[in-house]
Design an enzyme around this catalytic site. Structure first.
Site, PDB file in Angstrom:
ATOM      1  N   GLY A  74       1.035  -1.168   0.073  1.00 57.30           N
ATOM      2  CA  GLY A  74      -0.079   0.094  -0.083  1.00 57.30           C
ATOM      3  C   GLY A  74       0.853   1.238  -0.091  1.00 57.30           C
ATOM      4  O   GLY A  74       2.119   1.223  -0.261  1.00 57.30           O
ATOM      5  N   TYR A 140      -3.457   9.271   5.231  1.00 56.00           N
ATOM      6  CA  TYR A 140      -2.781   8.053   5.245  1.00 56.00           C
ATOM      7  C   TYR A 140      -3.148   7.452   6.995  1.00 56.00           C
ATOM      8  O   TYR A 140      -3.717   6.150   6.818  1.00 56.00           O
ATOM      9  CB  TYR A 140      -1.375   8.387   5.308  1.00 56.00           C
ATOM     10  CG  TYR A 140      -0.656   7.244   5.897  1.00 56.00           C
ATOM     11  CD1 TYR A 140      -0.260   6.169   5.031  1.00 56.00           C
ATOM     12  CD2 TYR A 140       0.071   7.129   7.196  1.00 56.00           C
ATOM     13  CE1 TYR A 140       0.584   5.024   5.170  1.00 56.00           C
ATOM     14  CE2 TYR A 140       0.745   5.830   7.429  1.00 56.00           C
ATOM     15  CZ  TYR A 140       1.103   5.047   6.525  1.00 56.00           C
ATOM     16  OH  TYR A 140       1.692   3.927   7.025  1.00 56.00           O
ATOM     17  N   LYS A 144      -5.344   4.023   7.617  1.00 57.35           N
ATOM     18  CA  LYS A 144      -4.723   2.776   8.732  1.00 57.35           C
ATOM     19  C   LYS A 144      -6.103   2.728   9.647  1.00 57.35           C
ATOM     20  O   LYS A 144      -6.030   1.442  10.027  1.00 57.35           O
ATOM     21  CB  LYS A 144      -3.746   3.279   9.136  1.00 57.35           C
ATOM     22  CG  LYS A 144      -2.300   3.419   8.309  1.00 57.35           C
ATOM     23  CD  LYS A 144      -2.009   1.868   7.828  1.00 57.35           C
ATOM     24  CE  LYS A 144      -0.784   1.818   6.787  1.00 57.35           C
ATOM     25  NZ  LYS A 144      -0.837   0.479   6.291  1.00 57.35           N
TER      26      LYS A 144
END
Length: 276
Positions: A74, A140, A144
């Site tokens: 990723g 980001y 997660k």
């Protein structure tokens, strides 16, 4: 664990991990957009599959016959929302679904940036708990959080073993002053993954991916509960880092007491110019 799929198998973290996960009788299947380079010490028991983590059919095919998936693939930096959603969040779902079909355990690479705005000065004795509530610092970090939530869903609904690693700074040497608290050494990174792969019936867990750093701000208790006992300490590099950057002022420097460091200050969707 005889056959392990590593997504992001051509990446920098995988390059640190592959030789350290090699065992007699164990095959590492490497999944990435490009062919991984051969590594000394990785052994001959490696397979390569080309594909993208956001392609559910490719991921499902790569998962066939594996005992576990170590999901490193990723985007590793801040990204535009649509990219973070497609590659990191949806890509993690593709991995979880492929692993479910294969009956495989998942070790999912999360990040400290999932809890980036957490203030370590408010932590209980022993450090910030690994399962501290999400406080992402970026798109980001948000992706997660989404990956962790998908792992929780698959553990609850399907009884899968899913261990999420909120990784600090997994590099050869701790960079800057923040690295003195957040470093994960290459050897400890392998110890952490091996523990997550072999812990008996862990269910769903969140564990910090850090070494046993003297200046650490993360709890190690959750890792120890699955058999992760880190041995390395960023303090071995402290004199050089302090000579270069000055004595760290932990309580007075947001970059040091926020779990996400400098990422808490960057514009959303803009890469942080090499800062970790």
């Amino acid at each position: 664990m005889n056959r392990i799929l590593i997504t992001g198998g051509a990446g920098k973290v995988a390059a640190l991990l592959r030789p350290r996960l090699a065992r007699p009788g164990r095959t590492l299947r490497l999944f990435d957009l490009r062919e991984p380079a051969p590594l000394p010490g990785a052994g001959g028991r490696e397979e390569s599959v080309i594909g993208s983590v956001d392609d559910p059919d490719a991921v499902a095919g790569a998962c066939e016959g594996v005992d576990a998936v170590v999901h490193l693939g990723g985007l590793a930096k801040e990204a535009a929302p649509q990219d973070a959603l497609r590659i990191n969040a949806y890509g993690s779902w593709c991995v979880l679904e492929g692993a479910r079909r294969a009956g495989a355990r998942v070790v999912l690479a999360s990040s400290t940036h999932a809890a980036g705005f957490t203030d370590a000065r408010e932590a209980p004795p022993g450090g910030v708990p690994a399962d501290t509530p999400p406080r992402p610092d970026t798109m980001y970090g948000w992706s997660k959080v989404a990956a962790e939530a998908a792992g929780r869903l698959y553990a609850d609904r399907f009884g899968m073993d899913v261990v999420c690693l909120r990784i600090g700074m997994w590099v050869a040497e701790p960079p800057g002053l923040r690295g003195l608290s957040m470093w994960l050494s290459p050897d400890d990174g392998a110890r952490l993954v091996e523990a997550a792969l072999t812990a008996p019936a862990p269910g769903f867990r969140i564990v910090w991916g850090v070494s046993r750093n003297t200046r650490g701000i993360c709890s190690l208790a959750e890792g120890e509960a699955i058999g992760y006992f880190p041995r390395d300490d960023a303090e071995a590099f402290a004199a050089r880092r302090i000579a270069a950057f000055g004595e760290p002022d932990f309580p007075g420097t947001p970059e040091l007491y926020r779990m996400g460091g400098a990422w808490c200050e960057i514009p959303l969707g803009v890469p942080p110019a090499g800062r970790s």
